[in-house]
Every structure is written in structure tokens, then in C-alpha cells.
Design a protein around this motif. Structure first.
Motif, short mmCIF file in Angstrom:
data_model
loop_
_atom_site.label_atom_id
_atom_site.label_comp_id
_atom_site.label_asym_id
_atom_site.label_seq_id
_atom_site.Cartn_x
_atom_site.Cartn_y
_atom_site.Cartn_z
N LEU A 1 -6.81 -19.01 8.21
CA LEU A 1 -6.05 -18.20 6.58
C LEU A 1 -7.18 -17.53 6.74
O LEU A 1 -6.78 -16.27 7.07
CB LEU A 1 -5.49 -18.51 5.74
N VAL A 2 -7.98 -17.60 6.11
CA VAL A 2 -9.68 -16.65 5.96
C VAL A 2 -9.60 -16.23 7.46
O VAL A 2 -10.42 -14.76 7.19
CB VAL A 2 -9.94 -17.63 5.28
N LEU A 3 -9.05 -16.72 8.41
CA LEU A 3 -9.43 -15.92 9.55
C LEU A 3 -8.62 -14.43 9.81
O LEU A 3 -9.45 -13.95 10.65
CB LEU A 3 -9.78 -17.02 10.82
N CYS A 4 -7.48 -15.07 10.11
CA CYS A 4 -6.26 -14.49 10.72
C CYS A 4 -5.53 -13.46 9.35
O CYS A 4 -5.34 -12.26 10.06
CB CYS A 4 -5.53 -15.24 11.13
N ILE A 5 -6.19 -13.45 8.25
CA ILE A 5 -5.22 -12.52 7.73
C ILE A 5 -5.94 -11.43 7.09
O ILE A 5 -5.34 -10.14 7.42
CB ILE A 5 -5.12 -13.88 6.61
N PRO A 6 -7.56 -11.70 7.15
CA PRO A 6 -7.56 -9.92 7.36
C PRO A 6 -7.58 -9.22 8.53
O PRO A 6 -7.52 -7.86 8.76
CB PRO A 6 -9.63 -10.24 7.28
N ILE A 7 -7.28 -9.65 9.75
CA ILE A 7 -7.06 -9.22 10.95
C ILE A 7 -5.91 -8.90 10.89
O ILE A 7 -5.24 -7.05 11.88
CB ILE A 7 -7.28 -10.16 11.63
N TYR A 8 -5.13 -9.44 10.55
CA TYR A 8 -3.31 -8.59 10.25
C TYR A 8 -3.79 -7.09 9.69
O TYR A 8 -2.70 -6.67 9.52
CB TYR A 8 -2.66 -9.56 9.47
N PHE B 1 -6.18 -5.51 9.22
CA PHE B 1 -7.03 -4.22 9.82
C PHE B 1 -5.62 -4.00 11.01
O PHE B 1 -6.44 -2.67 11.62
CB PHE B 1 -8.24 -5.81 10.68
N LEU B 2 -5.56 -4.56 11.40
CA LEU B 2 -4.57 -4.54 12.67
C LEU B 2 -2.90 -3.37 12.01
O LEU B 2 -1.88 -3.51 13.22
CB LEU B 2 -3.06 -5.65 13.38
N ASP C 1 -2.35 -0.47 13.37
CA ASP C 1 -1.61 -0.31 15.64
C ASP C 1 -0.10 -0.43 14.75
O ASP C 1 0.52 -0.23 15.84
CB ASP C 1 -2.14 -1.49 16.08
N LEU C 2 0.44 -1.72 14.28
CA LEU C 2 1.67 -1.94 14.25
C LEU C 2 2.76 -0.32 13.20
O LEU C 2 3.92 -0.63 14.06
CB LEU C 2 1.60 -2.93 12.50
N ASN C 3 1.76 -0.15 12.65
CA ASN C 3 2.34 1.11 12.40
C ASN C 3 2.88 2.20 13.78
O ASN C 3 4.21 2.46 13.09
CB ASN C 3 1.85 2.02 11.11
N ALA C 4 1.62 2.51 14.11
CA ALA C 4 1.79 3.41 15.12
C ALA C 4 3.54 2.46 15.88
O ALA C 4 3.98 3.74 17.07
CB ALA C 4 0.60 3.10 16.30
N ALA D 1 -2.75 -4.81 24.41
CA ALA D 1 -4.05 -5.72 24.09
C ALA D 1 -3.63 -5.58 22.13
O ALA D 1 -3.90 -7.31 21.92
CB ALA D 1 -5.69 -4.81 23.27
N THR D 2 -3.09 -5.05 21.83
CA THR D 2 -1.50 -6.06 20.48
C THR D 2 -1.22 -6.40 20.32
O THR D 2 -1.07 -7.76 19.77
CB THR D 2 -1.85 -4.22 19.54
N LYS D 3 -0.52 -6.72 21.26
CA LYS D 3 0.68 -7.78 21.94
C LYS D 3 -0.25 -8.93 21.72
O LYS D 3 0.33 -9.63 21.07
CB LYS D 3 1.29 -7.86 22.76
N ARG D 4 -1.24 -8.50 22.97
CA ARG D 4 -1.55 -10.45 22.88
C ARG D 4 -2.44 -10.46 21.68
O ARG D 4 -2.37 -12.14 21.03
CB ARG D 4 -3.34 -9.85 23.81
N PHE D 5 -3.07 -9.63 20.98
CA PHE D 5 -3.82 -10.01 19.86
C PHE D 5 -2.80 -10.96 19.14
O PHE D 5 -3.32 -11.86 17.89
CB PHE D 5 -4.34 -8.75 18.77
#
Lengths: 350, 439
Positions: free
Chosen positions: A217-224, A226-227, A230-233, A250-254
Motif C-alpha cells: 500500500l505504501v508503495l502503490c497508493i501514492p503512485i495512484y 500521482f496518476l 492521467d486518469l482524468n485525461a 504506458a498508463t495502462k501498463r502502469f
């Protein structure tokens, strides 16, 4: 111009208040989670037990309750509430990401066959008689591997079509479900522990599970978080997002990698708990709107709140016995979701 | 008149002798057995049967015989539905009639002094004299006996059935565990069992040789694994089962599809589902009767009962507050059994207080915190469940008495289910619960 910035600062203020409000609710729900259960412990005692663990501050507290209360609050309920909260956060944020990615209200963290893969991994580990701590590892490895398998299958000439991803996810999920059924058929005695993975729950959650989950969670949630731009776009459609300078592939892969890690870890500790990843993002979207900048942080709180609440119900409803929490999430979550859906038909953003 | 008294006396003497001789001649038998039978219209069926079977000609003319002669009414009452028609099987008819023939000339009075008479068929007829004289329960009387030159004919009101035949034709109607009425005519010779409990029980009463097939769960005793495997009650390989040509299939009561499809194929199906210790004992007895192994069954039930009595009598002497609290775990964490289950009953019988005994669900899944709060003295985990180390290492469980005192054990699930081995499970429980008494 001033009006617009004023408007936005008002929105920001409102959003901030909303998040603060949600965090307060989360705190109270967690305290209730420490209090109730087959053994009722009053909030005062709960707070004293918790405080007594804090160095210096705890020294002055005189114990007026039985020793088992310490054990129950610190060794059973505390890790359980934390695991529930973390799984709730993980599933709802991952669901939020998947729905944003697919622009499809049916999307959930489980669409890419991840839960079936996890259940298959767990069933395999149980069936070959693996040592118990290998079972979550298998669940994690297989659920994550399933996502990559589905991704690889649906990638044509470097591009992934969303429809193909969804369909191949469903196909792979069915395949793994069949394998799980096969193993359940072959291993009558071990059937029950496989069923656990299919229903999901927190009755066996302890500190080990907290330690397993927390890094993910500590790793993934901040990335979300951050993303979220891109999700808005992506809400505008892939082409428009591309035009806005977003690297769509790249976003899809991420997002898929994040889902694999986050949901894989959740499935590994608590089995496949249904509907949370589907309905919590929707409910949150109904409350705060489709902007991922606020939607994702809000999902952290709503997911945590919902999971702790449903787990409280799961252990209270037929106490001292428990129900698998997956039953509660659907039983209580779905009608609530349908109610909200009927009442406020606001834009979902797509 | 000068009477010659000597002459008169002589004539009178002669007359008396002649009369006496006539008298004696009259009361003595002048017919042999076959003639006497032919004359008696009440015994015509017997004569017919004796002649048809060739037994009449087979009797040695130089030997005396006593024949228990079923009357025509007895033959009318003969259960041809059960045993088959009299003339269907000449071999059977011959041995049946031989069972009515005894060597030697015995009157009813002679017979009443014997406990049993062996027939030329080889088996014995049991004589009882409580009240009237009876052979195998049929009354015989001196009034109707007929003395012949070469023996006695003693009419009986029933066709006497040899014990071996009676044991084979059990003629039982059983209301089985699925609530069905099951009629079993003969001791089965080809049994397929789809219930591991039944397989174990059959081997335990030495009737394992009657088995021709089994389900995949029937793996005990090891000999059972040699039998063809026909799947399971819930997923039955019907063709393979039919191919084994069973005359009885034993299955669990809940395997309704299997029961239906087997019945449609004309196979006798007996559903079982013992849910209590007494139920298991009753099932062993029932299997003993069905398989003609009643003596074996009685011996086992007797042994089991004495083990049970030994444990329960000690347990009865333990005050309720001194009984140990037990938590039993199935293969899923914290999942246990309530008192309605078989395992639950065994725990209680062995003097344990099942902490989940009163739960409403049969297999309740308890909260960890509640188990900690209950503080069980003994923890038993099913052998295919979690490891004992894992149990002991659970968060907060180090405060449970059973963990502190290292009373966490693992038990094989077969020892705590409805099989003859349940007494081993019961004994094991008792030893774990009260080690100071059951060593």
C-alpha cells in the motif's frame, strides 16, 4: 480570472473539509472496531489499552480490566481492523483505477481474472500440501501473474484494446475457476480451506498480514494519487488523452502493474472479497464527483470505512461465530449502492 | 353235565391268546412310511414333494426314519415369494425336505427329551419343551404322530426352514436414513459401497469379502483400496457400478441422484447416515444382520460399548466445573463443530466442554477473540488442518491455557467420524482431556 481562482479555492476548501470529515469517520469506525465483537470492551478501556502501549504516557495507567482484554484488543482486533482497512483501501483504490482505465462502470479490480488466479494459486498450494505461509505467496504470485498473462494475451502490435483486455480477462478467469473447481473436486478434505479463498474474510488476520500488506500500500497508493491527472485525461477517451500528451499505453501498463501488486497482496491475505472494488469507487464518485484528484484520496477513506464496518457486522451478526465478510459486503453494500444509484443519477464522468 | 373244566380253560386260554395276539397285531404298525403317507390325505403335498425330489427313493429301506411332515396347510403357507417356488430348484427342494428327515425311530415323547436333533440334511432342528413340544417353534403332538414299520411320521404345521437358508433369506424391510423403505430379501453377495463409513463397518464385521466396489473415499482398511473405484455418491460412475452387477449398493443419505439412478436400474440401494454414537452401533448391528455376520457385529458392538461405558462412567463422576474446555478446529481457521455433530458428541462423551457446543450453526466459524476469551484447556485440530505450530503462533493465543500448557493436539478426522474407529477417537479425546486418569 479572480472569480475562477476563488471558485477553485472554494472547491479545494470543500474537498479538504470532505477528506477531513471522512478521516474523522474512519477514526471513529476504527475505535468501534476495537470495541465491539463477541467480547464487548468499553471505549474507555479500549483507549486506555491503546494508550498503555505508548511509552511514558502508558506508565501511569492502572489496569482495571482482565488480561485477556489486552490480548483481544492488541493482538486480535488491532491487526484485524488494520488489515480490514488496508484491504478496503487497496481494493477500492485499485477499483477506482480500473474503472478510470476502462471507462466502464462494470470494471472492478477483479476483471482481469486476478481473483480467480489468486484462488487458483491458493488452491494449488493447499493441494500440494505447502507449508501454510506459502499459501498467501502462491495466491499473490498467481493473481499477479494472471494480470500479466491477460495483458500479454490482449496486446496486439504494442497496443492493448480495452475490449480485448476485458474479454480475455473474463476468459482467463473462467479457466482458472474451472481449475479451482477441479482441485476442489479432487481434494475433498482440503476443500474448506480453498473455500476460504473464494469467500474472503479477516477472521485469521493478524500482525503478519499487516506486515505483508503495508509495503504494497505504501508503495502503490501514492503512485495512484500521482496518476490521477492521467486518469482524468483518460476520461475523455484514449485519443483525446493521447492528444493531451498522456502516454496512454504506458498508463495502462502502469495501472495494470499496480493492480496486480495491490490486489494480489489483498487477495493473498484476505481471499477474494467481492464488490468492494466495484461499488466503493462508484459510491465515492457519487459523493465527490469524477475528478480522480479527489476521488482517489476519498476512496482511501471510504474503502477503509466500508471494510471495517462490514467486518464489524461480519463478526457481530451471529456472534461468537463469524460470517465471511464477502457475504456482508454484497448483502449490505449492494442495496446501499443501488439506493444511491437511483437517488442521484449524476454524471459518472463517462 | 360233566363239564371238562380243563378243556374250557384251554379253549379260553387259546381264545385269550388269540384275542391278545389279534389285539397286539392290530395296534402294531403294518405300513411303512411311504404307505402311511399315501394314505393320509392331509400329507399329500409332502408325498408329492418327496417323490418329485427323489428323496423318497433315496431313503435306505433297512433304516428307521422319523419324518417331520408338513401338512398340506403348511405347504400352502410356505413363503414361495421369499424362497422361490418349491419346484423351481430341485437341489433346494431336496435339501429343504432332507431337513425334515431324521435317522432313527423317535416318538414325540422321545423327541421331547432331546435338545436338538440332527437331520440328514446336516443341520439340526431345535427342540423346545416350554409348554407344548416344539421343533423350530412348530408344535408337535403325540396325538397326531403315526408309527410305521420303519419309523415315525410326525405332522408339523409349518415347513421347517434350515438355519443356513433362514440366514440367507433375511427378508428384512428397513427404513433407511433417507426415509425410504428398503426391502432386502437375501444376504447380498455383491455389495458396492459409496460411503466410507459403511466400507469400514463391513470390513470390521468380517464381511469385506462381500464387497465388489467402493467409492473414492473408501480407503480404509487398506484392502478396500484393492476394490474397483466407482467415483463417489455425488459423482457416480453409473456404468461402472452397474457393470459390477451389485445386489446391494450402500450410500450416504444425501446422495439423492445416485440413489435415484441406481434404483431406476433396478438395484437395491440402502442409504445410511449415522449421526450419533448410538447410530453407529445400530448401523454395525444392522450390517451384521444384513450380511449374516450378526455374531461378529455383536462382538464389536460389545467391545465398543464397554470402552464407551468405561469412559462415560468416569466422566459422569467429574463435577461440571472441573471439566476441561475444548476447542476443536476443522481445516479452516477457527471453524469448529457444535454439539449436533458427531465429533461434538464424542468430545462431550469424553468429558470435554465444547466451547462452541451451543452454537446455532453446525460448523460455526468462531471469532479468534472469543476463543481467547473462552480460554480453552485443550485444543484439538483435525490432522489435515493447520499445523500445531501455526495454532500456537497465532496472535494473542499465547494467553490461552491450552497453548501455555502445550495441550494442542492433532487428530485424524476418521477417528472422530461415524465409523467403528470412533472409539479410538473417543479414547484419544479422553486421554488428552484427563491424562491423569486415562493413561
Amino acid at each position: 480570472m479572480q472569480d475562477i481562482s476563488k471558485y477553485y479555492s472554494g472547491v479545494r476548501h470543500k474537498r479538504l473539509m470532505l477528506l477531513v470529515g471522512l478521516s474523522i469517520i474512519l477514526f471513529f469506525v476504527a475505535v468501534v472496531g476495537f470495541m465491539v465483537g463477541p467480547v464487548f470492551i468499553s471505549p474507555g478501556v479500549v483507549l486506555k489499552i491503546l494508550a498503555s502501549q505508548i511509552p511514558k504516557l502508558g506508565d501511569g495507567i492502572v489496569q482495571t480490566w482482565p488480561n485477556t482484554y489486552n490480548t483481544i484488543v492488541l493482538d486480535v482486533r488491532l491487526p484485524r481492523v488494520i488489515v480490514g482497512m488496508l484491504v478496503g483501501i487497496g481494493l477500492s483504490v485499485a477499483g477506482c483505477g480500473m474503472q478510470g482505465l476502462f471507462r466502464n462502470p462494470m470494471a472492478s479490480p477483479y476483471v482481469s481474472g486476478i481473483s480467480s488466479g489468486g484462488a487458483f494459486g491458493a488452491a494449488l498450494a493447499v493441494n500440494i500440501g505447502a507449508i501454510y505461509y506459502l499459501v498467501p505467496l502462491f495466491a499473490f504470485v498467481f493473481s499477479s501473474a494472471t494480470v500479466f498473462l491477460v495483458y500479454t494475451i490482449s496486446r496486439v502490435r504494442g497496443k492493448v484494446s480495452m475490449e480485448t483486455l476485458l474479454l480475455s480477462g473474463i476468459a482467463v478467469a473462467s479457466f482458472f475457476s474451472a481449475l479451482v473447481s477441479l482441485m476442489m473436486y479432487l481434494s475433498a478434505e482440503k476443500l474448506e480451506s480453498i473455500v476460504f479463498w473464494m469467500m474472503g474474510g479477516f477472521w485469521a488476520s493478524g500482525w503478519d498480514e499487516v506486515i505483508i500488506l503495508l509495503p504494497f500500500l505504501v508503495l502503490c497508493i501514492p503512485i495512484y494519487v500521482f496518476l490521477s491527472r492521467d486518469l482524468n485525461a483518460l476520461l475523455l477517451g484514449e485519443q483525446d488523452a493521447q492528444d493531451l500528451g498522456i502516454n496512454v499505453e504506458a498508463t495502462k501498463r502502469f495501472i495494470l502493474v499496480l493492480t496486480a501488486l495491490l490486489v494480489g497482496a489483498c487477495v493473498a491475505v484476505s481471499g477474494t472479497i467481492g464488490f468492494v472494488g466495484l461499488i466503493i469507487p462508484h459510491i465515492t464518485r457519487i459523493i465527490v464527483g469524477p475528478d480522480h484528484k479527489v476521488l482517489i484520496p476519498a476512496c482511501i477513506f471510504t474503502g477503509g470505512i466500508f471494510m471495517i464496518l462490514t467486518d464489524i457486522i461480519a463478526r457481530m451478526i451471529i456472534q461468537p461465530s463469524e460470517l465471511p465478510v464477502g457475504i456482508i459486503t454484497s448483502l449490505f453494500g449492494v442495496p446501499f449502492f443501488l439506493y444511491l444509484l437511483r437517488r442521484r443519477k449524476t454524471s459518472m464522468g463517462w | 353235565m360233566n363239564y371238562d373244566f380243563k378243556k374250557i380253560g384251554g379253549v379260553a386260554l387259546v381264545a385269550v391268546i388269540v384275542l391278545a395276539a389279534f389285539y397286539l397285531y392290530d395296534s402294531g404298525p403294518d405300513q411303512d412310511i411311504s404307505e402311511a403317507l399315501a394314505e393320509n390325505t392331509e400329507l399329500s403335498s409332502l408325498l408329492l414333494a418327496l417323490e418329485a425330489s427323489g428323496l423318497m427313493d433315496g431313503l435306505d429301506p433297512g433304516t428307521d426314519y422319523t419324518i417331520f411332515a408338513p401338512t398340506n396347510a403348511a405347504f400352502t403357507n410356505y413363503d414361495s415369494e421369499l424362497y422361490g417356488g418349491l419346484y423351481d430348484d430341485m437341489g433346494f427342494l431336496q435339501s429343504l425336505l432332507s431337513y425334515h428327515v431324521v435317522e432313527g425311530k423317535h416318538s414325540v415323547a422321545d423327541i421331547s427329551k432331546m435338545g436338538a436333533i440332527s437331520t440328514i440334511e446336516g443341520e439340526s432342528i431345535v427342540v423346545s419343551t416350554s409348554g407344548a413340544v416344539q421343533v423350530n417353534g412348530s408344535i408337535i403332538s403325540a396325538d397326531s404322530q403315526m408309527e410305521c414299520k420303519n419309523g415315525y411320521i410326525i405332522p408339523v404345521g409349518e415347513v421347517l426352514i434350515p438355519p443356513t437358508v433362514e440366514e440367507t433369506y433375511i427378508d428384512m424391510t428397513i427404513v433407511d436414513a433417507a426415509g425410504r423403505e428398503v426391502y432386502i430379501k437375501k444376504v447380498p453377495e455383491r455389495i458396492v459401497t459409496l460411503a466410507s463409513s459403511a466400507t469400514e463397518t463391513l470390513y470390521a464385521i468380517n464381511a469385506g469379502d462381500l464387497l465388489v466396489g467402493r467409492d473414492k473415499y473408501s480407503v480404509y482398511p487398506e484392502e478396500a483400496q484393492q476394490l474397483p473405484n466407482v467415483g463417489s455418491g455425488s459423482a457416480l460412475a453409473l456404468e461402472e457400478t452397474l457393470n459390477l452387477n451389485p445386489d446391494l449398493v450402500i450410500t450416504w443419505y444425501f446422495s439423492t441422484t445416485a440413489i435415484e439412478s441406481l434404483e431406476q436400474n433396478g438395484i437395491t440401494v440402502l442409504a445410511i447416515g449415522p449421526s450419533s454414537v448410538q447410530g453407529v452401533l445400530d448401523l454395525i448391528t444392522l450390517f451384521g444382520e444384513i450380511c449374516g455376520h450378526s455374531a461378529d457385529a455383536e462382538a464389536i458392538v460389545g467391545d465398543m460399548q464397554s470402552t464407551i461405558d468405561n469412559i462415560t462412567s468416569y466422566v459422569a463422576s467429574i463435577p461440571a466445573e472441573d471439566k476441561v474446555k475444548v476447542f476443536y478446529e476443522l481445516s479452516t481457521n477457527f471453524k469448529t463443530v457444535n454439539k449436533s455433530t458427531f465429533t461434538g458428541q464424542l468430545m462431550e462423551m469424553a468429558g470435554g466442554i465444547n466451547i462452541a457446543g451451543e452454537e446455532g450453526t453446525t460448523y460455526p466459524m468462531l471469532s479468534s477473540e472469543w476463543i481467547i476469551d473462552q480460554d480453552p484447556d485443550v485444543i484439538v485440530v483435525v490432522s489435515y488442518g493447520v499445523s500445531l505450530d501455526e495454532v500456537k503462533a497465532r496472535d494473542g493465543w499465547d494467553s490461552i491455557g491450552a497453548v501455555i500448557n502445550d495441550k494442542v493436539y492433532s487428530i485424524e478426522s476418521n477417528l472422530v467420524s461415524a465409523t467403528p474407529r470412533m472409539v479410538l477417537g473417543l479414547e484419544q479425546f479422553a486421554k488428552w482431556f484427563y491424562p491423569e486418569y486415562f493413561v
